[in-house]
Design a protein around this motif. Structure first.
Motif, PDB file in Angstrom:
ATOM      1  N   ALA A 162       4.944  -4.604  11.010  1.00  0.00           N
ATOM      2  CA  ALA A 162       4.430  -3.416  11.683  1.00  0.00           C
ATOM      3  C   ALA A 162       4.220  -2.404  10.565  1.00  0.00           C
ATOM      4  O   ALA A 162       5.112  -2.190   9.743  1.00  0.00           O
ATOM      5  CB  ALA A 162       5.443  -2.890  12.696  1.00  0.00           C
ATOM      6  N   ALA A 163       3.039  -1.837  10.513  1.00  0.00           N
ATOM      7  CA  ALA A 163       2.721  -0.887   9.442  1.00  0.00           C
ATOM      8  C   ALA A 163       2.315   0.454  10.055  1.00  0.00           C
ATOM      9  O   ALA A 163       1.678   0.493  11.105  1.00  0.00           O
ATOM     10  CB  ALA A 163       1.575  -1.430   8.590  1.00  0.00           C
ATOM     11  N   TYR A 164       2.711   1.507   9.372  1.00  0.00           N
ATOM     12  CA  TYR A 164       2.368   2.844   9.836  1.00  0.00           C
ATOM     13  C   TYR A 164       2.329   3.776   8.629  1.00  0.00           C
ATOM     14  O   TYR A 164       2.869   3.465   7.560  1.00  0.00           O
ATOM     15  CB  TYR A 164       3.355   3.332  10.900  1.00  0.00           C
ATOM     16  N   ARG A 165       1.670   4.903   8.803  1.00  0.00           N
ATOM     17  CA  ARG A 165       1.490   5.846   7.703  1.00  0.00           C
ATOM     18  C   ARG A 165       2.834   6.369   7.207  1.00  0.00           C
ATOM     19  O   ARG A 165       3.688   6.776   7.996  1.00  0.00           O
ATOM     20  CB  ARG A 165       0.627   7.016   8.160  1.00  0.00           C
ATOM     21  N   ARG A 166       3.024   6.317   5.889  1.00  0.00           N
ATOM     22  CA  ARG A 166       4.266   6.780   5.262  1.00  0.00           C
ATOM     23  C   ARG A 166       4.507   8.249   5.626  1.00  0.00           C
ATOM     24  O   ARG A 166       3.625   9.079   5.532  1.00  0.00           O
ATOM     25  CB  ARG A 166       4.176   6.623   3.750  1.00  0.00           C
ATOM     26  N   GLY A 167       5.711   8.511   6.088  1.00  0.00           N
ATOM     27  CA  GLY A 167       6.113   9.877   6.405  1.00  0.00           C
ATOM     28  C   GLY A 167       5.713  10.340   7.797  1.00  0.00           C
ATOM     29  O   GLY A 167       6.143  11.404   8.226  1.00  0.00           O
ATOM     30  N   ALA A 168       4.893   9.574   8.488  1.00  0.00           N
ATOM     31  CA  ALA A 168       4.475   9.971   9.839  1.00  0.00           C
ATOM     32  C   ALA A 168       5.623   9.703  10.811  1.00  0.00           C
ATOM     33  O   ALA A 168       6.237   8.638  10.759  1.00  0.00           O
ATOM     34  CB  ALA A 168       3.242   9.197  10.266  1.00  0.00           C
ATOM     35  N   ASN A 175       0.875  -1.155   0.000  1.00  0.00           N
ATOM     36  CA  ASN A 175       0.000   0.000   0.000  1.00  0.00           C
ATOM     37  C   ASN A 175       0.923   1.217   0.000  1.00  0.00           C
ATOM     38  O   ASN A 175       1.722   1.391   0.923  1.00  0.00           O
ATOM     39  CB  ASN A 175      -0.900  -0.021   1.237  1.00  0.00           C
ATOM     40  N   GLU A 176       0.825   2.030  -1.021  1.00  0.00           N
ATOM     41  CA  GLU A 176       1.741   3.166  -1.189  1.00  0.00           C
ATOM     42  C   GLU A 176       1.696   4.161  -0.029  1.00  0.00           C
ATOM     43  O   GLU A 176       2.660   4.878   0.203  1.00  0.00           O
ATOM     44  CB  GLU A 176       1.427   3.894  -2.500  1.00  0.00           C
ATOM     45  N   SER A 177       0.588   4.201   0.718  1.00  0.00           N
ATOM     46  CA  SER A 177       0.484   5.175   1.800  1.00  0.00           C
ATOM     47  C   SER A 177       1.039   4.630   3.127  1.00  0.00           C
ATOM     48  O   SER A 177       1.015   5.326   4.131  1.00  0.00           O
ATOM     49  CB  SER A 177      -0.978   5.598   1.995  1.00  0.00           C
ATOM     50  N   MET A 178       1.545   3.396   3.100  1.00  0.00           N
ATOM     51  CA  MET A 178       2.040   2.774   4.325  1.00  0.00           C
ATOM     52  C   MET A 178       3.524   2.431   4.214  1.00  0.00           C
ATOM     53  O   MET A 178       4.020   2.155   3.135  1.00  0.00           O
ATOM     54  CB  MET A 178       1.274   1.476   4.616  1.00  0.00           C
TER      55      MET A 178
END
Length: 159
Positions: free
Chosen positions: A136-142, A9-12
């Motif tokens: 572990a996944a998190y919002r890209r750039g966060a 997922n590009e946003s993660m």
């Protein structure tokens, strides 16, 4: 969030916590076990999944990652499984397999380390064997808080 990584997922952003083999679980008296053999690159005796085409399977629901992986395995093997039962709990599928109610798939930690009571026979499948990443996944750039980074590192050590 921690989950079994299905697709990118590009946003993660993702950090791999562990990489586990997806195994076939069955009862320890299953005659198909005799057809499994040791194979290089396999932790468990390897079985050609096509030999299971007439066997009943206990699967999770379609939206669960284990069933999505199972569907891919069945597609590659060229058969549709006989579904004896569908349940939400992965532990229930493994436990019922150990008792002889049907075959199931699980990430290897379930039948080998987390199973309470009778343990199933565990077999490697696939060419190459089927693997899955826990991430572990998190919002890209966060920005990650220090305690979040620490938690991810602890998870990597425990798995």
């Amino acid at each position: 969030a921690f989950f079994n990584r299905p697709v990118d997922n590009e946003s993660m952003e993702y950090q791999i916590i562990s990489r586990e083999e997806i195994v076939l679980c069955t009862h320890d008296k299953d005659p198909l076990i005799r057809k499994a053999d040791p194979r290089q690159g396999c932790k468990y005796p390897w079985l050609d999944i096509r030999l299971c085409k007439d066997e009943p399977f206990i699967l999770n629901y379609p939206e669960q990652r284990t069933t999505q992986i199972a569907d891919h395995i069945f597609c590659q093997a060229g058969f549709r499984p006989k579904v004896a039962l569908q349940v939400r709990s992965l532990m229930t599928t493994v436990s019922l397999s150990a008792l002889g109610y049907g075959m199931s798939f699980a990430s290897e930690k379930y039948p080998t380390q987390m199973c309470i009571g009778k343990k199933p026979a565990v077999l490697s499948i696939g060419e190459p064997v089927v693997m899955m990443n826990l991430v572990a996944a998190y919002r890209r750039g966060a920005p990650l808080a220090p305690y979040t980074r620490d938690f991810i590192e602890i998870a990597k050590e425990l798995y």
